[in-house]
Enzyme design. Structure first.
Site, PDB file in Angstrom:
ATOM      1  N   LYS A 157      12.036  -7.950   1.973  1.00 24.20           N
ATOM      2  CA  LYS A 157      12.573  -8.280   3.341  1.00 24.20           C
ATOM      3  C   LYS A 157      13.617  -7.690   3.580  1.00 24.20           C
ATOM      4  O   LYS A 157      13.937  -7.135   4.658  1.00 24.20           O
ATOM      5  CB  LYS A 157      12.936  -9.848   3.299  1.00 24.20           C
ATOM      6  CG  LYS A 157      11.867 -10.777   3.450  1.00 24.20           C
ATOM      7  CD  LYS A 157      11.972 -12.178   3.229  1.00 24.20           C
ATOM      8  CE  LYS A 157      10.727 -13.073   3.468  1.00 24.20           C
ATOM      9  NZ  LYS A 157      10.831 -14.552   3.290  1.00 24.20           N
TER      10      LYS A 157
ATOM     11  N   PRO B 111       0.915  -1.404   0.041  1.00 30.44           N
ATOM     12  CA  PRO B 111       0.015  -0.071  -0.100  1.00 30.44           C
ATOM     13  C   PRO B 111       0.932   1.272   0.116  1.00 30.44           C
ATOM     14  O   PRO B 111       2.011   1.108   0.475  1.00 30.44           O
ATOM     15  CB  PRO B 111      -0.844  -0.147   1.299  1.00 30.44           C
ATOM     16  CG  PRO B 111      -0.601  -1.409   1.961  1.00 30.44           C
ATOM     17  CD  PRO B 111       0.876  -1.942   1.158  1.00 30.44           C
ATOM     18  N   GLY B 112       0.208   2.342  -0.639  1.00 29.54           N
ATOM     19  CA  GLY B 112       1.003   3.625  -0.517  1.00 29.54           C
ATOM     20  C   GLY B 112       2.342   3.796  -1.180  1.00 29.54           C
ATOM     21  O   GLY B 112       3.053   4.692  -1.233  1.00 29.54           O
ATOM     22  N   VAL B 113       2.396   2.824  -2.195  1.00 30.85           N
ATOM     23  CA  VAL B 113       3.680   3.163  -3.266  1.00 30.85           C
ATOM     24  C   VAL B 113       3.117   3.638  -4.448  1.00 30.85           C
ATOM     25  O   VAL B 113       4.034   3.824  -5.486  1.00 30.85           O
ATOM     26  CB  VAL B 113       4.289   1.742  -3.643  1.00 30.85           C
ATOM     27  CG1 VAL B 113       4.977   1.256  -2.370  1.00 30.85           C
ATOM     28  CG2 VAL B 113       3.413   0.600  -4.326  1.00 30.85           C
TER      29      VAL B 113
ATOM     30  N   SER C 129       9.191 -19.586   5.515  1.00 31.23           N
ATOM     31  CA  SER C 129      10.876 -18.804   5.135  1.00 31.23           C
ATOM     32  C   SER C 129      11.236 -18.387   6.649  1.00 31.23           C
ATOM     33  O   SER C 129      12.346 -18.168   6.897  1.00 31.23           O
ATOM     34  CB  SER C 129      10.492 -17.476   4.413  1.00 31.23           C
ATOM     35  OG  SER C 129       9.685 -16.579   5.203  1.00 31.23           O
TER      36      SER C 129
ATOM     37  N   LYS D 209       0.207   3.362  -6.569  1.00 31.58           N
ATOM     38  CA  LYS D 209      -0.317   2.420  -7.695  1.00 31.58           C
ATOM     39  C   LYS D 209      -1.608   3.322  -8.099  1.00 31.58           C
ATOM     40  O   LYS D 209      -1.900   3.744  -9.183  1.00 31.58           O
ATOM     41  CB  LYS D 209      -0.960   1.103  -7.084  1.00 31.58           C
ATOM     42  CG  LYS D 209       0.366   0.122  -6.669  1.00 31.58           C
ATOM     43  CD  LYS D 209      -0.243  -0.936  -6.287  1.00 31.58           C
ATOM     44  CE  LYS D 209      -1.288  -0.928  -5.073  1.00 31.58           C
ATOM     45  NZ  LYS D 209      -0.529  -0.738  -3.865  1.00 31.58           N
ATOM     46  N   THR D 210      -2.377   3.690  -7.181  1.00 35.57           N
ATOM     47  CA  THR D 210      -3.633   4.671  -7.626  1.00 35.57           C
ATOM     48  C   THR D 210      -3.243   5.685  -8.345  1.00 35.57           C
ATOM     49  O   THR D 210      -3.772   6.288  -9.584  1.00 35.57           O
ATOM     50  CB  THR D 210      -4.553   4.933  -6.367  1.00 35.57           C
ATOM     51  OG1 THR D 210      -4.673   3.952  -5.383  1.00 35.57           O
ATOM     52  CG2 THR D 210      -5.879   5.437  -6.852  1.00 35.57           C
TER      53      THR D 210
HETATM   54  P1  ADP Z   1      -1.394   2.819  -3.452  1.00 35.41           P
HETATM   55  O1  ADP Z   1      -2.587   3.040  -4.571  1.00 35.41           O
HETATM   56  O2  ADP Z   1      -0.423   2.028  -4.014  1.00 35.41           O
HETATM   57  O3  ADP Z   1      -1.931   2.354  -2.213  1.00 35.41           O
HETATM   58  P2  ADP Z   1      -1.577   5.784  -3.636  1.00 35.41           P
HETATM   59  O4  ADP Z   1      -1.355   5.933  -5.178  1.00 35.41           O
HETATM   60  O5  ADP Z   1      -2.738   5.972  -3.020  1.00 35.41           O
HETATM   61  O6  ADP Z   1      -0.980   4.150  -3.277  1.00 35.41           O
HETATM   62  O7  ADP Z   1      -0.223   6.717  -3.111  1.00 35.41           O
HETATM   63  C1  ADP Z   1      -0.525   7.371  -1.904  1.00 35.41           C
HETATM   64  C2  ADP Z   1       0.086   8.642  -1.945  1.00 35.41           C
HETATM   65  O8  ADP Z   1       1.452   8.534  -2.237  1.00 35.41           O
HETATM   66  C3  ADP Z   1      -0.418   9.376  -3.078  1.00 35.41           C
HETATM   67  O9  ADP Z   1      -0.690  10.666  -2.490  1.00 35.41           O
HETATM   68  C4  ADP Z   1       0.556   9.534  -4.074  1.00 35.41           C
HETATM   69  O10 ADP Z   1       0.737  10.591  -5.042  1.00 35.41           O
HETATM   70  C5  ADP Z   1       1.656   9.310  -3.205  1.00 35.41           C
HETATM   71  N1  ADP Z   1       3.044   8.630  -3.961  1.00 35.41           N
HETATM   72  C6  ADP Z   1       3.243   7.326  -3.766  1.00 35.41           C
HETATM   73  N2  ADP Z   1       4.238   7.217  -4.788  1.00 35.41           N
HETATM   74  C7  ADP Z   1       4.752   8.282  -5.199  1.00 35.41           C
HETATM   75  C8  ADP Z   1       6.050   8.726  -5.822  1.00 35.41           C
HETATM   76  N3  ADP Z   1       6.965   7.929  -6.344  1.00 35.41           N
HETATM   77  N4  ADP Z   1       6.146   9.884  -6.290  1.00 35.41           N
HETATM   78  C9  ADP Z   1       5.320  10.787  -5.730  1.00 35.41           C
HETATM   79  N5  ADP Z   1       4.298  10.537  -4.788  1.00 35.41           N
HETATM   80  C10 ADP Z   1       3.922   9.466  -4.573  1.00 35.41           C
END
Ligand code: ADP
Length: 813
Positions: A762, A398-400, A719, A402-403
């Site tokens: 990891k 999460p939070g990388v 693992s 994707k959205t």
């Molecule tokens: P996911 O869908 O993977 O859970 P989000 O797309 O909701 O994550 O990302 C969470 C927040 O982090 C968003 O505001 C997004 O813009 C920001 N974010 C994540 N990765 C990056 C990145 N590489 N550069 C800039 N902002 C990022």
């Protein structure tokens, strides 16, 4: 006039059954000629001459009284001549009514001798005469030389009647059918029938019937020419039956038409009544204006024909329904949904890859490989516009991003963006909608998403496809398969809208944390792009370049009103978030910005500076206290590395060995695979008891309890094998596990160490916890190449092949 009717049957069979009649009164008496007959009977046939009046489009039968308008010059002359003689005139029909100046070829060969009863001069010079047909006449010769008017030589013929039962039967049939015809066709007054009742003469009856019938002129002429009454009646009966059938068909058609008109009138009347009632009740013409409004809305849209028909049907129902009825709300709702769907509405694509790259770079830091994959994918779509599948699948913790990547893709190719979360979806109806028969039925979330996007080709993000599950309410995955399958999704059927909707132009992007739980048929259709956790350095860059500027702007702040030191960002990452992605960090930054904004307004502070020292004022005490995993060497506690769907994790395995009867207890919500792995490890220890310095029957007097803390979280996988064995050996032997060492690897019964998955995540986790040494299976060395350089430099990796090596490396003497 003297007549002597003769019934010469023998002769008649030979000579067309003609019966001759002599008219000695006629002044135009020409000649007479004796005729010899087979039967030896002699008779004289006299020919007479009379003025002739050609009739157009009609024919007069003997016994018929009728008004005729005479306009042609020669015809008027004929009438005048007849009036000057004995008022007798020959009426013969023209074959073609359109011929103005007929000659002998244009006239039929039989006519009627008629008497002019009345003559009336019309103002336009024409005459109106009332004539009565008296007898049949066979035209012998027409004197055409006489330019002034027609004259014809003729022989009067009289009908032949054989007074037998057959003729009686024919007579009755004729009258009966004629009666039916009159009653069915209603063309003539039924009182006419009375005259038939008193008429004994079948010939006259036949002539009367023929006179009334609306048959073709040719057919009438054939009746006139039929001298034998039986033959005439037979002929007539045929025509009459045909006319009766036509009349019946006409009657049916008229009845149907009338019924339709009556129904329309009835509906109109009822509607008007309803309007009046509504008006009285104060509801006015709302209903009609509502229907009109729907119709005008419908006219503005480019709807498929079957949808238009359905809407019209529903509008009809709506118009007839009292406004308070619950059903009318259902119809209204349905119509609203149908009309709000973007049928045939598309946005124009823009596959300018330079622009796409610019947008992706502007919105996201790093992720170079991911961006490259996305651009390659877009390039293929640009080349092949009607590309069918595959669906882009972004996988990662999460939070990388994707959205937000999906959002950027939408804006890069100029499409609308819409999303739907599949997390926790168990019911197929959430995807496909409920049938309208259910109370509160709604379209499914796919159609809802399209409705919100407002066009048929948006970028549609299906979030968390790995969190979908099935239960007794149906399998949402199979419905989703229909949505995503390019072979089927051009006619996706939602239960609520009841019409196939074309989803084939939608750009599908799916996100997931793990691929393990995605149903295989779905996974098969996806183009998977993997995203991994961020390192601290990357997170700092993301915060500085993206998150802080974004949050500043959202909170009405600027660079001059709030600043973050790099140290502060580092502490946010270390002490307050510790996650794979940056979502919590974004939240923390937002918290700080909110508080800073508050201070600006209330305390009038010009610039809020956030540094490592004042961070706690904004975020409270640190959430993650530096749990120094490297600090102390302990007995029975070993650090393992785990992979979860939310990224890598560091976990401690605790083991206690107590006096007992040789039991092995496992706690901390372990999955089957992990349990089996622990058992395998324990067997390995028993097999190596001697080498490890344990008594051979140690297991008979000791109970071993393996616990993995944070017992609330489910753990599984093989693992942690070598970690558990190390901790157990440590607990049994009392040797401490060296400080600062973490490990991962699967163990076999014989002690071999097998490779495991998720190495990159990891190691990133180990780096987050500042672990300096990691023992890992030798076969996993190749996976380290994916690691960022700084992480590779920060950790010492020790590859192993056998458990003996692990114990040697991990346990103190
Ligand atoms: P996911 O869908 O993977 O859970 P989000 O797309 O909701 O994550 O990302 C969470 C927040 O982090 C968003 O505001 C997004 O813009 C920001 N974010 C994540 N990765 C990056 C990145 N590489 N550069 C800039 N902002 C990022």
């Amino acid at each position: 006039m003297c007549t002597f009717p003769l019934f010469l049957f023998d002769y008649l069979t030979i000579c067309d059954k003609i019966k001759l009649k002599y008219n000695i009164m006629n002044s135009n008496y020409l000649d007479s000629k004796d005729v010899e007959f087979e039967g030896g009977i002699k008779m004289t046939e006299e020919k007479m001459v009379l003025p002739l009046l050609p009739l157009r489009g009609m024919l007069v039968f003997p016994g018929m009284i009728i008004n005729l308008d005479v306009g042609r010059e020669r015809s008027i002359k004929s009438v005048d001549t007849a009036m000057g003689q004995n008022r007798k005139i020959l009426l013969v029909a023209q074959r073609e009514a359109a011929v103005l100046e007929p000659d002998s070829n244009d006239l039929y060969s039989y006519g009627v001798v008629a008497e002019i009863k009345q003559l009336l001069k019309l103002p336009n010079g024409a005459l109106r005469i009332l004539v009565e047909g008296t007898s049949r006449a066979r035209i012998e010769k027409i004197y055409e030389e006489n330019d002034a008017f027609f004259e014809a030589e003729y022989v009067e013929v009289e009908s032949i009647v054989e007074a037998d039962n057959e003729i009686e039967a024919l007579k009755r049939m004729l009258i009966e059918t004629f009666e039916q015809w009159i009653l069915t066709s209603k063309k003539i007054n039924s009182e006419v029938l009375l005259t038939f009742k008193d008429q004994p003469n079948p010939s006259k009856i036949a002539d009367m019937v023929a006179g009334y019938l609306t048959i073709e002129l040719d057919e009438k002429e054939s009746v006139l020419e039929a001298i034998d009454v039986k033959a005439r009646m037979n002929l007539l009966y045929g025509y009459l039956c045909k006319e009766l059938e036509i009349a019946n068909i006409e009657k049916n058609i008229t009845t149907q038409v009338r019924k339709q008109i009556e129904q329309n009138q009835r509906e109109y009347y009822l509607r008007e009544q309803m309007k009046a009632i509504n008006k009285e009740l104060g509801e006015g013409d709302d209903r009609q204006s509502e229907v009109d409004e729907y119709k005008s809305k419908m006219a503005e849209l480019d709807l498929p024909q079957d949808v238009v028909e359905k809407i019209n049907k529903e509008l009809d129902r709506l118009a007839k329904m009292p406004p308070m009825m619950a059903e009318s709300a259902v119809i209204r709702n349905y119509l609203d949904v149908l009309l709000s769907l973007p049928w045939n509405k598309f946005t124009e694509d823009n596959f300018d890859l330079k622009l796409a790259k610019k947008i992706l770079n502007k919105d996201h830091y790093g992720l170079d490989k991911v961006k490259e994959r996305i651009l390659e994918y877009l390039a293929v779509r640009a080349l092949k516009k009607q590309i069918k599948g595959p669906i882009l699948c972004l996988v990662g913790p999460p939070g990388v991003g994707k959205t937000s990547l999906a959002r950027s893709i939408a804006s890069a190719i100029n499409r609308k963006f819409t999303r739907m979360s599949l997390g926790g979806v168990r019911d197929e109806a959430e995807i496909r909608g409920h049938r309208r028969t259910y109370i509160g039925a709604m379209p499914g979330r796919i159609i809802h998403g399209i409705q919100t996007a407002g066009c048929s080709n948006p970028v549609f993000l299906l979030d968390e496809v790995d969190k979908m599950s099935a239960d007794f309410r149906g399998d949402p995955a199979s419905a989703l398969l229909e949505v995503l399958d390019p072979e089927q999704n051009n006619s996706f059927s939602d239960h609520y809208i009841e019409f196939p909707f074309d989803l084939s132009n939608v750009f599908w992007i799916v996100t997931a944390n793990t691929l393990d739980t995605i149903p295989l048929p779905l996974l098969d259709r996806m183009e998977v792009i993997q995203l991994t956790s961020y390192t601290d350095d990357e997170k700092i860059k993301i915060a500085e370049l993206h998150l802080i500027p974004k949050e500043r702007e959202m909170h009405g702040l600027s660079e001059s009103t709030i600043t973050f030191t790099r140290d502060a960002i580092y502490h946010i990452i270390r002490d307050y978030t510790r996650e794979s992605g940056v979502r919590n960090m974004e939240r923390k930054i937002a918290d700080i910005c909110r508080k800073a904004a508050h201070r600006h307004v209330t305390e009038k502070i010009k610039c809020v500076r956030i540094n490592a020292n004042n961070l706690y004022k904004y975020l409270g005490p640190a959430i993650f206290i530096e749990d120094d995993l490297t600090a102390r060497a302990e007995v029975g506690i070993c650090t393992g590395l785990a992979w979860t769907s939310v990224g890598g994790e560091v976990l401690k395995v605790e083991v206690a060995a107590t006096f007992g009867k040789g039991g092995l207890q496992l706690t901390g919500q372990l999955g089957d695979v992990m349990k089996e792995s622990a058992q395998a490890g324990y067997t390995y220890i028993r097999s190596r008891a001697k080498e490890l310095g344990l008594s051979e029957n140690f297991y008979e007097t000791k109970d071993v309890h393996i616990h993995l803390p944070e017992g609330g979280i489910r753990k599984d996988g093989p693992s942690a094998g070598i970690t558990m064995v190390t901790a157990v050996v440590s607990a049994l032997t009392g040797r401490k596990v060296r400080a600062g060492v973490a490990m991962t690897g699967e163990i076999t019964l014989s002690g071999r160490v097998l490779p495991v998955g998720g190495i990159k995540e990891k190691m990133l986790a180990a780096n987050r916890y500042r672990i300096k040494e990691v023992i890992l299976p030798k076969l996993n060395l190749k996976d380290l190449e994916e690691l960022p350089k700084n992480v590779r430099n920060a950790i010492k990796f020790i590859p192993v092949e056998h458990m003996d090596e692990v114990l040697k490396l991990a346990l103190e003497d």
